[in-house]
Design a protein around this motif. Structure first.
Motif, PDB file in Angstrom:
ATOM      1  N   ARG A 199       0.813  -1.223  -0.332  1.00 32.99           N
ATOM      2  CA  ARG A 199      -0.078  -0.325   0.030  1.00 32.99           C
ATOM      3  C   ARG A 199       0.909   0.956   0.024  1.00 32.99           C
ATOM      4  NH1 ARG A 199      -5.044  -2.155   2.316  1.00 32.99           N
ATOM      5  NH2 ARG A 199      -5.825   0.408   1.021  1.00 32.99           N
ATOM      6  N   PRO A 200       0.655   2.090  -1.475  1.00 32.50           N
ATOM      7  CA  PRO A 200       2.041   3.216  -0.741  1.00 32.50           C
ATOM      8  C   PRO A 200       1.106   4.266  -0.157  1.00 32.50           C
ATOM      9  CG  PRO A 200       0.121   3.609  -2.932  1.00 32.50           C
ATOM     10  CD  PRO A 200      -0.517   2.144  -1.913  1.00 32.50           C
ATOM     11  N   LEU A 201       2.787   5.228   0.734  1.00 34.29           N
ATOM     12  CA  LEU A 201       1.607   6.050   1.620  1.00 34.29           C
ATOM     13  C   LEU A 201       2.865   6.995   1.571  1.00 34.29           C
ATOM     14  CD1 LEU A 201       3.500   4.083   4.872  1.00 34.29           C
ATOM     15  CD2 LEU A 201       1.139   4.171   4.256  1.00 34.29           C
ATOM     16  N   LYS A 202       1.991   8.332   1.585  1.00 35.59           N
ATOM     17  CA  LYS A 202       2.582   9.561   0.582  1.00 35.59           C
ATOM     18  C   LYS A 202       2.357  10.407   1.914  1.00 35.59           C
ATOM     19  CE  LYS A 202      -2.053  11.867  -0.145  1.00 35.59           C
ATOM     20  NZ  LYS A 202      -2.268  12.799  -0.867  1.00 35.59           N
ATOM     21  N   SER A 203       4.181  11.479   2.167  1.00 32.04           N
ATOM     22  CA  SER A 203       3.851  12.613   2.978  1.00 32.04           C
ATOM     23  C   SER A 203       3.330  13.289   3.426  1.00 32.04           C
ATOM     24  CB  SER A 203       5.488  12.780   4.036  1.00 32.04           C
ATOM     25  OG  SER A 203       5.721  13.249   2.802  1.00 32.04           O
ATOM     26  N   THR A 204       3.210  14.473   3.960  1.00 31.43           N
ATOM     27  CA  THR A 204       3.224  15.865   4.214  1.00 31.43           C
ATOM     28  C   THR A 204       4.133  16.186   2.826  1.00 31.43           C
ATOM     29  OG1 THR A 204       4.218  15.973   6.539  1.00 31.43           O
ATOM     30  CG2 THR A 204       1.700  16.446   6.582  1.00 31.43           C
ATOM     31  N   GLN A 205       4.563  16.389   3.011  1.00 35.01           N
ATOM     32  CA  GLN A 205       6.304  16.879   2.520  1.00 35.01           C
ATOM     33  C   GLN A 205       6.054  15.746   0.863  1.00 35.01           C
ATOM     34  OE1 GLN A 205       7.299  16.043   5.620  1.00 35.01           O
ATOM     35  NE2 GLN A 205       6.652  17.554   6.365  1.00 35.01           N
ATOM     36  N   GLY A 206       5.123  15.094   0.610  1.00 33.57           N
ATOM     37  CA  GLY A 206       5.543  14.853  -0.342  1.00 33.57           C
ATOM     38  C   GLY A 206       5.383  13.366  -0.890  1.00 33.57           C
ATOM     39  N   ASP A 207       6.461  12.482   0.234  1.00 35.56           N
ATOM     40  CA  ASP A 207       7.582  11.779  -0.040  1.00 35.56           C
ATOM     41  C   ASP A 207       6.378  10.536  -0.053  1.00 35.56           C
ATOM     42  OD1 ASP A 207       9.839  13.300   0.552  1.00 35.56           O
ATOM     43  OD2 ASP A 207       9.950  13.198   2.875  1.00 35.56           O
ATOM     44  N   ILE A 208       6.934   9.386  -1.208  1.00 35.87           N
ATOM     45  CA  ILE A 208       6.910   8.576  -1.084  1.00 35.87           C
ATOM     46  C   ILE A 208       7.227   6.806  -0.096  1.00 35.87           C
ATOM     47  CG2 ILE A 208       4.964   6.831  -2.587  1.00 35.87           C
ATOM     48  CD1 ILE A 208       3.807   9.886  -2.848  1.00 35.87           C
ATOM     49  N   ALA A 209       6.566   6.106   0.070  1.00 32.39           N
ATOM     50  CA  ALA A 209       7.533   5.481   0.874  1.00 32.39           C
ATOM     51  C   ALA A 209       6.242   4.172   0.597  1.00 32.39           C
ATOM     52  CB  ALA A 209       7.335   5.221   2.683  1.00 32.39           C
ATOM     53  N   MET A 210       5.634   2.659   0.738  1.00 25.89           N
ATOM     54  CA  MET A 210       5.137   1.842   0.825  1.00 25.89           C
ATOM     55  C   MET A 210       4.798   0.858   2.688  1.00 25.89           C
ATOM     56  SD  MET A 210       5.075   1.312  -1.921  1.00 25.89           S
ATOM     57  CE  MET A 210       3.977  -0.409  -1.968  1.00 25.89           C
ATOM     58  N   PHE A 211       3.857   0.618   2.938  1.00 24.54           N
ATOM     59  CA  PHE A 211       3.468  -0.057   3.545  1.00 24.54           C
ATOM     60  C   PHE A 211       3.251  -1.434   3.176  1.00 24.54           C
ATOM     61  CE2 PHE A 211       0.070  -1.447   6.402  1.00 24.54           C
ATOM     62  CZ  PHE A 211       0.662  -1.966   7.745  1.00 24.54           C
ATOM     63  N   GLU A 212       3.963  -2.223   3.155  1.00 24.64           N
ATOM     64  CA  GLU A 212       4.232  -3.570   2.654  1.00 24.64           C
ATOM     65  C   GLU A 212       4.539  -4.680   3.099  1.00 24.64           C
ATOM     66  OE1 GLU A 212       7.090  -4.475  -1.074  1.00 24.64           O
ATOM     67  OE2 GLU A 212       7.944  -3.102   0.134  1.00 24.64           O
ATOM     68  N   TYR A 213       3.538  -5.820   3.012  1.00 28.66           N
ATOM     69  CA  TYR A 213       3.729  -7.040   4.356  1.00 28.66           C
ATOM     70  C   TYR A 213       4.760  -7.969   3.487  1.00 28.66           C
ATOM     71  CZ  TYR A 213      -1.284  -4.509   3.884  1.00 28.66           C
ATOM     72  OH  TYR A 213      -1.802  -3.956   4.781  1.00 28.66           O
ATOM     73  N   GLY A 214       4.952  -8.376   2.461  1.00 28.33           N
ATOM     74  CA  GLY A 214       5.895  -9.298   1.888  1.00 28.33           C
ATOM     75  C   GLY A 214       5.681 -10.740   2.181  1.00 28.33           C
ATOM     76  N   ASP A 215       6.951 -11.361   2.610  1.00 27.86           N
ATOM     77  CA  ASP A 215       6.153 -12.694   3.295  1.00 27.86           C
ATOM     78  C   ASP A 215       7.020 -12.454   4.654  1.00 27.86           C
ATOM     79  OD1 ASP A 215       9.367 -12.616   2.641  1.00 27.86           O
ATOM     80  OD2 ASP A 215       8.851 -14.039   0.952  1.00 27.86           O
ATOM     81  N   LYS A 216       6.399 -11.509   5.528  1.00 30.24           N
ATOM     82  CA  LYS A 216       7.057 -11.837   6.950  1.00 30.24           C
ATOM     83  C   LYS A 216       6.040 -13.352   7.260  1.00 30.24           C
ATOM     84  CE  LYS A 216       7.678  -8.265   9.178  1.00 30.24           C
ATOM     85  NZ  LYS A 216       6.845  -6.857   9.264  1.00 30.24           N
ATOM     86  N   LYS A 217       7.253 -12.925   8.588  1.00 32.85           N
ATOM     87  CA  LYS A 217       5.904 -14.764   9.304  1.00 32.85           C
ATOM     88  C   LYS A 217       5.290 -13.875  10.645  1.00 32.85           C
ATOM     89  CE  LYS A 217       8.872 -18.262   8.814  1.00 32.85           C
ATOM     90  NZ  LYS A 217      10.174 -19.292   9.033  1.00 32.85           N
ATOM     91  N   ASN A 218       4.630 -14.364  11.358  1.00 32.12           N
ATOM     92  CA  ASN A 218       4.204 -13.140  12.344  1.00 32.12           C
ATOM     93  C   ASN A 218       2.997 -12.698  12.052  1.00 32.12           C
ATOM     94  OD1 ASN A 218       3.393 -14.253  15.105  1.00 32.12           O
ATOM     95  ND2 ASN A 218       4.919 -12.284  15.258  1.00 32.12           N
ATOM     96  N   GLN A 219       2.438 -12.686  11.477  1.00 27.24           N
ATOM     97  CA  GLN A 219       1.689 -10.938  10.584  1.00 27.24           C
ATOM     98  C   GLN A 219      -0.052 -11.742  10.219  1.00 27.24           C
ATOM     99  OE1 GLN A 219       2.658  -9.937   6.326  1.00 27.24           O
ATOM    100  NE2 GLN A 219       2.217 -11.782   5.757  1.00 27.24           N
ATOM    101  N   LEU A 220      -0.541 -11.045  10.284  1.00 25.15           N
ATOM    102  CA  LEU A 220      -1.877 -11.167  10.383  1.00 25.15           C
ATOM    103  C   LEU A 220      -3.048 -10.822   9.120  1.00 25.15           C
ATOM    104  CD1 LEU A 220      -4.228 -12.726  12.704  1.00 25.15           C
ATOM    105  CD2 LEU A 220      -4.433 -10.249  13.339  1.00 25.15           C
ATOM    106  N   ILE A 221      -3.771 -11.128   8.557  1.00 24.09           N
ATOM    107  CA  ILE A 221      -4.467 -11.225   7.448  1.00 24.09           C
ATOM    108  C   ILE A 221      -5.773 -11.286   8.094  1.00 24.09           C
ATOM    109  CG2 ILE A 221      -4.894 -11.639   4.907  1.00 24.09           C
ATOM    110  CD1 ILE A 221      -1.989 -12.781   5.030  1.00 24.09           C
ATOM    111  N   MET A 222      -6.725 -10.319   7.794  1.00 20.17           N
ATOM    112  CA  MET A 222      -8.003 -10.283   8.212  1.00 20.17           C
ATOM    113  C   MET A 222      -9.011  -9.603   6.419  1.00 20.17           C
ATOM    114  SD  MET A 222      -7.654  -9.087  11.766  1.00 20.17           S
ATOM    115  CE  MET A 222      -9.314  -9.993  12.680  1.00 20.17           C
ATOM    116  N   ASP A 223     -10.581 -10.355   6.546  1.00 17.56           N
ATOM    117  CA  ASP A 223     -11.194  -8.892   5.950  1.00 17.56           C
ATOM    118  C   ASP A 223     -11.713  -8.106   6.435  1.00 17.56           C
ATOM    119  OD1 ASP A 223     -13.011 -11.482   7.122  1.00 17.56           O
ATOM    120  OD2 ASP A 223     -12.943 -12.046   4.525  1.00 17.56           O
TER     121      ASP A 223
END
Length: 315
Positions: A199-223
Motif C-alpha cells: 500500500r503506497p504512503l505519502k508524507s505531508t512533504q510529498g515523499d512516497i513510501a510503502m506499507f509492505e507486508y511481503g512474506d513476513k512471518k507472524n503477520q495477521l491477514i483479515m477481511d
C-alpha cells in the motif's frame, strides 16, 4: 411494438425478489397474470430474462444485462409524468444497497429508522460486507465504495473524505517501539486487510513510501474492518485504518497514530456508486440526499480527530 412499463415494473420487482408470484402480488396481479405478463415481455425482447424451475427463479445473463435499462425506462416514464403534473414522483419500492459492514454498523444502521420514517413507501434491502459486491451482477441500485471508480457503466457522487492512516496500540508500541521512518516497518508486526498487496504512503512533504507486508512471518491477514481494529487495539500489530473507523479510539488513547506525517497515497474518498442513467429513481435520489445530509455534510470523524504529535518516538 413498444414495451409496457407495467411489464418492466414486474420484471424489476421479480428480479429483486426472485419470485414472480410475490412480485405480481405486490403489484396487485394474480399469479397467472404476472406469469403471462413476464412471458409477454420476454417475447417482446426476444430473450429469457428469468430462469424458472419448479424450485427457484434466477436472473439470466440476458436479464442482468437488461435490468438497468428496464429501471431507466421506468424512471424516464415517471420523470416525464411528474414534469407534466401527472403520476407520482414519490419514493417507493425496494432499494437494494450495498456498503462496507464496518462503516454501515457505525454510521448507517443507527439512522435507518429516520429514513424509513420519512419515506414509508420505501423498503431497504441492504447487503453489508467489507469485501466488495459487484453492483451490476447483484442488481444493486446503489453502493458505497472507497475505491476509485473504474467501471464506465457507473456514476458516482461523493459522500465524504475517508483518509487512511497507520495505527497501533500503546501496549504494542511500548513492547516493540515506535517506527520513526517507513523503513522501520520492516521490523514490525503488520496487520493486512484482505490482501497482501503493498500500500503506497505519502508524507505531508510529498515523499512516497510503502506499507509492505511481503512474506513476513507472524503477520495477521483479515477481511473484516471491525475485527482488524479490535486486533490492533489488543496489540496484534500495526494496521492501516480509515480515520472514520478509529477516530474515537485515537481520541480516547486506545490507539496511537504511527508515522503521523504519512497517510495512504491512494484516493481516499467515500463514493456513492450507481448505474449510469439519465434519470435517478426517486428512491435512490432521496436515499443519497439523506446520507449526505446526515453524514456527508459534517462527518463526525473530521471534527473529532485529535491533533497528532510529531514526536515519532524511538525506532
Amino acid at each position: 411494438m413498444g414495451i409496457d412499463t407495467d411489464e418492466l415494473r414486474l420484471f424489476i420487482l421479480a428480479a429483486e425478489l426472485l419470485n414472480i408470484s410475490a412480485a405480481g402480488r405486490k403489484l396487485g396481479m394474480a399469479p397467472a397474470v404476472s406469469s403471462a405478463k413476464l412471458s409477454k415481455l420476454e417475447h417482446r425482447v426476444g430473450s429469457e430474462l428469468l430462469h424458472r424451475t419448479t424450485r427457484k427463479v434466477t436472473l439470466s445473463v440476458e436479464g442482468a444485462d437488461f435490468l438497468p435499462f428496464a429501471k431507466e425506462m421506468v424512471a424516464q416514464e415517471e420523470a416525464g409524468l411528474a414534469a407534466l403534473g401527472h403520476g407520482s414522483a414519490n419514493a417507493t419500492g425496494t432499494l437494494r444497497f450495498t456498503a462496507p459492514s464496518t462503516f454501515a454498523q457505525m454510521y448507517i444502521a443507527p439512522i435507518l429508522h429516520e429514513f424509513l420514517d420519512q419515506y414509508p413507501e420505501v423498503s431497504l434491502d441492504l447487503r453489508l460486507s467489507d469485501l466488495p459486491f459487484n453492483l451490476t451482477e447483484g442488481s444493486f441500485d446503489l453502493a458505497l465504495r472507497f475505491a476509485p471508480l473504474s467501471e464506465t457503466s457507473l456514476k458516482r457522487r461523493k459522500l465524504a473524505d475517508g483518509k487512511r492512516i497507520l495505527c497501533a496500540s500503546p501496549s504494542y508500541l511500548e513492547a516493540y517501539g515506535t517506527p520513526a521512518t517507513p523503513s522501520d516497518l520492516a521490523h514490525h508486526k503488520l496487520i493486512a486487510f484482505g490482501h497482501l498487496d503493498p500500500r503506497p504512503l505519502k508524507s505531508t512533504q510529498g515523499d512516497i513510501a510503502m506499507f509492505e507486508y511481503g512474506d513476513k512471518k507472524n503477520q495477521l491477514i483479515m477481511d473484516d474492518g471491525l475485527s482488524q481494529k479490535q486486533a490492533t487495539i489488543s496489540g496484534a500489530g500495526i494496521s492501516m485504518n480509515a480515520v472514520w473507523s478509529v477516530h474515537e479510539e485515537l481520541s480516547s488513547g486506545q490507539l496511537k497514530r504511527v508515522l503521523p506525517d504519512y497517510e495512504a497515497a491512494e484516493e481516499n474518498v467515500l463514493w456513492m456508486i450507481y448505474p449510469k442513467s439519465n434519470v435517478l429513481s426517486p428512491k435512490v435520489r432521496v436515499f443519497m440526499d439523506f446520507l449526505i445530509a446526515k453524514i456527508g455534510k459534517n462527518p463526525p470523524w473530521e471534527s473529532q480527530l485529535p491533533e497528532v504529535s510529531s514526536d515519532h518516538g524511538r525506532g
